[in-house]
Scaffold this motif. Structure first.
Motif, PDB file in Angstrom:
ATOM      1  N   SER A   1     -40.489 -38.010 -11.854  1.00 42.69           N
ATOM      2  CA  SER A   1     -39.297 -38.829 -12.076  1.00 42.69           C
ATOM      3  C   SER A   1     -38.729 -38.488 -13.440  1.00 42.69           C
ATOM      4  O   SER A   1     -39.452 -38.053 -14.337  1.00 42.69           O
ATOM      5  CB  SER A   1     -39.632 -40.326 -12.024  1.00 42.69           C
ATOM      6  N   VAL A   2     -37.414 -38.668 -13.587  1.00 44.78           N
ATOM      7  CA  VAL A   2     -36.743 -38.407 -14.858  1.00 44.78           C
ATOM      8  C   VAL A   2     -35.834 -39.590 -15.178  1.00 44.78           C
ATOM      9  O   VAL A   2     -34.948 -39.944 -14.399  1.00 44.78           O
ATOM     10  CB  VAL A   2     -35.897 -37.113 -14.816  1.00 44.78           C
ATOM     11  N   SER A   3     -36.085 -40.221 -16.326  1.00 45.97           N
ATOM     12  CA  SER A   3     -35.254 -41.332 -16.794  1.00 45.97           C
ATOM     13  C   SER A   3     -34.531 -40.881 -18.054  1.00 45.97           C
ATOM     14  O   SER A   3     -35.139 -40.294 -18.953  1.00 45.97           O
ATOM     15  CB  SER A   3     -36.111 -42.560 -17.118  1.00 45.97           C
ATOM     16  N   ILE A   4     -33.226 -41.150 -18.131  1.00 43.59           N
ATOM     17  CA  ILE A   4     -32.438 -40.754 -19.294  1.00 43.59           C
ATOM     18  C   ILE A   4     -31.903 -42.005 -19.987  1.00 43.59           C
ATOM     19  O   ILE A   4     -31.125 -42.764 -19.409  1.00 43.59           O
ATOM     20  CB  ILE A   4     -31.275 -39.826 -18.895  1.00 43.59           C
TER      21      ILE A   4
ATOM     22  N   VAL B   1     -38.797 -48.816 -20.649  1.00 43.79           N
ATOM     23  CA  VAL B   1     -38.871 -47.533 -19.951  1.00 43.79           C
ATOM     24  C   VAL B   1     -39.967 -46.610 -20.484  1.00 43.79           C
ATOM     25  O   VAL B   1     -40.702 -45.983 -19.709  1.00 43.79           O
ATOM     26  CB  VAL B   1     -37.499 -46.815 -20.034  1.00 43.79           C
ATOM     27  N   ILE B   2     -40.114 -46.509 -21.795  1.00 44.81           N
ATOM     28  CA  ILE B   2     -40.970 -45.475 -22.389  1.00 44.81           C
ATOM     29  C   ILE B   2     -42.471 -45.698 -22.193  1.00 44.81           C
ATOM     30  O   ILE B   2     -43.190 -44.750 -21.843  1.00 44.81           O
ATOM     31  CB  ILE B   2     -40.627 -45.300 -23.882  1.00 44.81           C
ATOM     32  N   PRO B   3     -43.011 -46.899 -22.416  1.00 49.41           N
ATOM     33  CA  PRO B   3     -44.471 -47.041 -22.279  1.00 49.41           C
ATOM     34  C   PRO B   3     -44.967 -46.597 -20.902  1.00 49.41           C
ATOM     35  O   PRO B   3     -44.442 -47.016 -19.871  1.00 49.41           O
ATOM     36  CB  PRO B   3     -44.688 -48.546 -22.497  1.00 49.41           C
ATOM     37  N   GLY B   4     -45.959 -45.732 -20.905  1.00 49.40           N
ATOM     38  CA  GLY B   4     -46.520 -45.259 -19.648  1.00 49.40           C
ATOM     39  C   GLY B   4     -45.930 -43.976 -19.127  1.00 49.40           C
ATOM     40  O   GLY B   4     -46.487 -43.365 -18.199  1.00 49.40           O
TER      41      GLY B   4
ATOM     42  N   ASP C   1     -44.039 -38.286 -14.892  1.00 45.16           N
ATOM     43  CA  ASP C   1     -42.904 -39.156 -15.197  1.00 45.16           C
ATOM     44  C   ASP C   1     -42.367 -38.817 -16.580  1.00 45.16           C
ATOM     45  O   ASP C   1     -43.114 -38.817 -17.573  1.00 45.16           O
ATOM     46  CB  ASP C   1     -43.327 -40.624 -15.144  1.00 45.16           C
ATOM     47  N   VAL C   2     -41.067 -38.539 -16.639  1.00 46.34           N
ATOM     48  CA  VAL C   2     -40.431 -38.024 -17.854  1.00 46.34           C
ATOM     49  C   VAL C   2     -39.302 -38.945 -18.296  1.00 46.34           C
ATOM     50  O   VAL C   2     -38.576 -39.502 -17.466  1.00 46.34           O
ATOM     51  CB  VAL C   2     -39.863 -36.605 -17.600  1.00 46.34           C
ATOM     52  N   ALA C   3     -39.159 -39.090 -19.620  1.00 45.80           N
ATOM     53  CA  ALA C   3     -38.019 -39.819 -20.178  1.00 45.80           C
ATOM     54  C   ALA C   3     -37.346 -38.954 -21.232  1.00 45.80           C
ATOM     55  O   ALA C   3     -38.020 -38.272 -22.016  1.00 45.80           O
ATOM     56  CB  ALA C   3     -38.459 -41.148 -20.784  1.00 45.80           C
ATOM     57  N   PHE C   4     -36.034 -38.968 -21.228  1.00 47.69           N
ATOM     58  CA  PHE C   4     -35.240 -38.323 -22.266  1.00 47.69           C
ATOM     59  C   PHE C   4     -34.549 -39.405 -23.090  1.00 47.69           C
ATOM     60  O   PHE C   4     -34.001 -40.354 -22.533  1.00 47.69           O
ATOM     61  CB  PHE C   4     -34.150 -37.429 -21.661  1.00 47.69           C
ATOM     62  N   VAL C   5     -34.566 -39.248 -24.401  1.00 48.46           N
ATOM     63  CA  VAL C   5     -33.773 -40.122 -25.268  1.00 48.46           C
ATOM     64  C   VAL C   5     -32.498 -39.350 -25.580  1.00 48.46           C
ATOM     65  O   VAL C   5     -32.464 -38.482 -26.456  1.00 48.46           O
ATOM     66  CB  VAL C   5     -34.533 -40.488 -26.552  1.00 48.46           C
ATOM     67  N   GLY C   6     -31.452 -39.644 -24.835  1.00 49.92           N
ATOM     68  CA  GLY C   6     -30.227 -38.859 -24.912  1.00 49.92           C
ATOM     69  C   GLY C   6     -30.270 -37.700 -23.929  1.00 49.92           C
ATOM     70  O   GLY C   6     -31.327 -37.361 -23.384  1.00 49.92           O
ATOM     71  N   HIS C   7     -29.114 -37.098 -23.674  1.00 44.29           N
ATOM     72  CA  HIS C   7     -29.032 -35.981 -22.728  1.00 44.29           C
ATOM     73  C   HIS C   7     -29.399 -34.663 -23.397  1.00 44.29           C
ATOM     74  O   HIS C   7     -29.005 -34.395 -24.528  1.00 44.29           O
ATOM     75  CB  HIS C   7     -27.608 -35.876 -22.158  1.00 44.29           C
TER      76      HIS C   7
ATOM     77  N   GLY D   1     -26.170 -43.194 -13.503  1.00 41.52           N
ATOM     78  CA  GLY D   1     -27.558 -42.808 -13.332  1.00 41.52           C
ATOM     79  C   GLY D   1     -28.398 -42.927 -14.590  1.00 41.52           C
ATOM     80  O   GLY D   1     -29.628 -42.882 -14.520  1.00 41.52           O
ATOM     81  N   ASP D   2     -27.746 -43.084 -15.749  1.00 38.71           N
ATOM     82  CA  ASP D   2     -28.476 -43.243 -17.003  1.00 38.71           C
ATOM     83  C   ASP D   2     -28.932 -44.690 -17.175  1.00 38.71           C
ATOM     84  O   ASP D   2     -28.455 -45.603 -16.494  1.00 38.71           O
ATOM     85  CB  ASP D   2     -27.594 -42.869 -18.199  1.00 38.71           C
TER      86      ASP D   2
END
Length: 256
Positions: A140-143, A161-164, A121-127, A151-152
């Motif tokens: 999974s990818v969360s932006i 969103v970020i924890p975990g 599971d991945v998160a981006f802070v900004g594109h 979709g953002d």
């Protein structure tokens, strides 16, 4: 002033002075005898461009303290001054000799990250347009985005969103806009989260490791004159050809 910035500023030798500043439409560059560093221009409105001789002769520390300025472009000058000291091979090689980090100058970071995130599971802070296309195997990818596109996720939901998440990617801009400290705190809530700073404006300092970053992927400027001309000339992509791209990995994280 946030603790991260204070530690970054306190680590800069007092005797280092500014030998030149260039401000372009998208980049800012600062030169000193130790080398030079770049940062993004965070002001989307009008800002001064060209050289800034009024700052020459000041210390890097003085410029770094502009992080508290209400003017966004001066916050960019601050980050460029900080990067002028830390984003140097001599500084990084000293960390490596102490067994604190591993420096990788041969691997394509984006390809490496694409391999690392398989099923995670991945998160981006900004594109990150270049990096996002390597995330096809991620679970999974969360932006998170201040100006969400379809979709953002709105950036203010980062606490949810970020924890975990297994991987969280962010840029050096999170330092300038005072969000890096909180984002790293969120990454540290659970042991499995790997916080990675990506991009040419990433501050390559052990201070970020001490606050929970697992890896720094950035650039050391090796051709100061070419970089300065690229910034002043408004040649956005040319800056990437003026330095050495590298990954600096905290050894205790166990990555090769």
């Amino acid at each position: 002033m946030d603790r991260i910035y204070k530690e970054l500023i306190d680590g800069i030798p007092e005797e280092l002075t500014v030998e030149g500043i260039g401000i372009g439409p998208t980049w800012i560059i600062v030169k000193s005898r130790c080398g030079c560093g770049v940062a993004s221009v965070y002001d989307e409105g009008a800002h001064p461009m060209g050289e800034a001789p009024e700052h020459e002769g000041k210390t890097l520390r003085e410029l770094a303290r502009l992080i508290d300025s209400p003017k966004l472009y001066e916050q960019g000058i601050s980050m460029a001054a900080i990067n002028t000291y830390y984003n140097q091979m001599e500084y990084l090689q000293n960390l490596e000799s102490q067994g604190k980090v591993t420096i990788d100058t041969t691997t394509n970071s984006f390809i490496k990250y694409g391999q690392m995130v398989g099923g995670r599971d991945v998160a981006f802070v900004g594109h990150f347009c270049g990096l996002e296309r390597f995330m096809g195997d991620a679970g999974s990818v969360s932006i998170l985005e201040k100006r969400p596109q379809p979709g953002d996720i709105p950036a203010e939901k980062c606490d949810e969103v970020i924890p975990g998440k297994d991987f969280v990617f962010m840029t050096g801009a999170t330092l300038a806009n005072n969000t890096a400290n909180h984002l790293l705190e969120l990454c540290n809530i659970k042991d499995n989260t790997r916080a990675i700073f990506v991009g040419p404006t990433t501050t390559m300092s052990e201070v970020l490791f001490e606050h929970g970053a697992a890896e720094l992927s950035g650039m050391v400027i090796t051709d100061a004159e070419e970089a300065f001309n690229a910034v002043i000339g408004g040649e956005h992509h040319r800056i990437f050809d003026t330095g050495q791209k590298l990954r600096v990995v905290k050894r205790s994280e166990g990555y090769k």
